[in-house]
Design a protein around this motif. Structure first.
Motif, PDB file in Angstrom:
ATOM      1  N   ASN A  49       0.796  -1.234   0.000  1.00  0.00           N
ATOM      2  CA  ASN A  49       0.000   0.000   0.000  1.00  0.00           C
ATOM      3  C   ASN A  49       0.829   1.285   0.000  1.00  0.00           C
ATOM      4  O   ASN A  49       0.291   2.352   0.269  1.00  0.00           O
ATOM      5  CB  ASN A  49      -0.982   0.030   1.178  1.00  0.00           C
ATOM      6  N   ALA A  50       2.108   1.194  -0.267  1.00  0.00           N
ATOM      7  CA  ALA A  50       2.926   2.400  -0.368  1.00  0.00           C
ATOM      8  C   ALA A  50       2.849   2.937  -1.794  1.00  0.00           C
ATOM      9  O   ALA A  50       2.655   2.178  -2.742  1.00  0.00           O
ATOM     10  CB  ALA A  50       4.376   2.089  -0.010  1.00  0.00           C
ATOM     11  N   ASP A  51       2.982   4.245  -1.931  1.00  0.00           N
ATOM     12  CA  ASP A  51       3.111   4.852  -3.258  1.00  0.00           C
ATOM     13  C   ASP A  51       4.605   4.845  -3.571  1.00  0.00           C
ATOM     14  O   ASP A  51       5.359   5.672  -3.065  1.00  0.00           O
ATOM     15  CB  ASP A  51       2.554   6.277  -3.243  1.00  0.00           C
ATOM     16  N   HIS A  52       5.025   3.873  -4.366  1.00  0.00           N
ATOM     17  CA  HIS A  52       6.453   3.646  -4.594  1.00  0.00           C
ATOM     18  C   HIS A  52       7.115   4.778  -5.372  1.00  0.00           C
ATOM     19  O   HIS A  52       8.270   5.098  -5.119  1.00  0.00           O
ATOM     20  CB  HIS A  52       6.654   2.313  -5.303  1.00  0.00           C
ATOM     21  N   GLN A  53       6.405   5.365  -6.291  1.00  0.00           N
ATOM     22  CA  GLN A  53       6.965   6.476  -7.063  1.00  0.00           C
ATOM     23  C   GLN A  53       7.190   7.703  -6.189  1.00  0.00           C
ATOM     24  O   GLN A  53       8.215   8.358  -6.280  1.00  0.00           O
ATOM     25  CB  GLN A  53       6.046   6.827  -8.236  1.00  0.00           C
ATOM     26  N   ALA A  54       6.209   8.026  -5.346  1.00  0.00           N
ATOM     27  CA  ALA A  54       6.285   9.232  -4.517  1.00  0.00           C
ATOM     28  C   ALA A  54       6.969   8.991  -3.171  1.00  0.00           C
ATOM     29  O   ALA A  54       7.210   9.931  -2.425  1.00  0.00           O
ATOM     30  CB  ALA A  54       4.883   9.783  -4.280  1.00  0.00           C
TER      31      ALA A  54
END
Length: 128
Positions: A49-54
């Motif tokens: 559930n992490a935003d990997h790009q940001a």
């Protein structure tokens, strides 16, 4: 030593879209400079559930897990986490280089990489 500065963003309703609270990595660096963003993005994939790009995480525990994962990858003994707000408070009170360098220890939270501690041999323990 690894250092991570993060920004906490409270939950918001924007244009009828709910955005949950999040923890965004602002800076991640060591004594040599900034940690490569592409490596951080790749390691963030271990956190669901992490935003990997940001490099944004939904809770503080996820951010801590990510920080520990980076310290394990780099074989660093620990990582200091500090929020932008606490960093700024410490920065306001810093009067010299020594007080500036102590901001992370005074206002941050240390995450210990126990795997790196166990890897030290006899000489590493004697001379550390």
């Amino acid at each position: 030593m690894l250092n991570l500065i993060y920004h906490f963003q409270t939950s918001q309703n924007q244009d009828e879209e709910f955005k949950p609270a999040s923890y965004h990595v602002v800076y991640f660096f060591d004594d040599q400079g900034f940690i490569e963003r592409s490596m951080l993005q790749e390691l963030s994939k271990s956190v669901p559930n992490a935003d990997h790009q940001a490099l944004t995480f939904l809770n503080l525990d996820d951010l801590k897990d990510f920080a520990l994962r980076v310290s394990q990858e780099l074989n660093a003994p620990d990582v200091q986490l500090i929020s932008v707000q606490d960093y700024n408070i410490g920065l306001d009170g810093a009067k010299d280089l020594a007080s500036f360098q102590s901001i992370f220890q005074k206002y941050g939270e240390k995450i210990i990489n126990e795997a790196a501690q166990k890897r030290k041999g006899l000489f590493g323990k004697l001379f550390s």
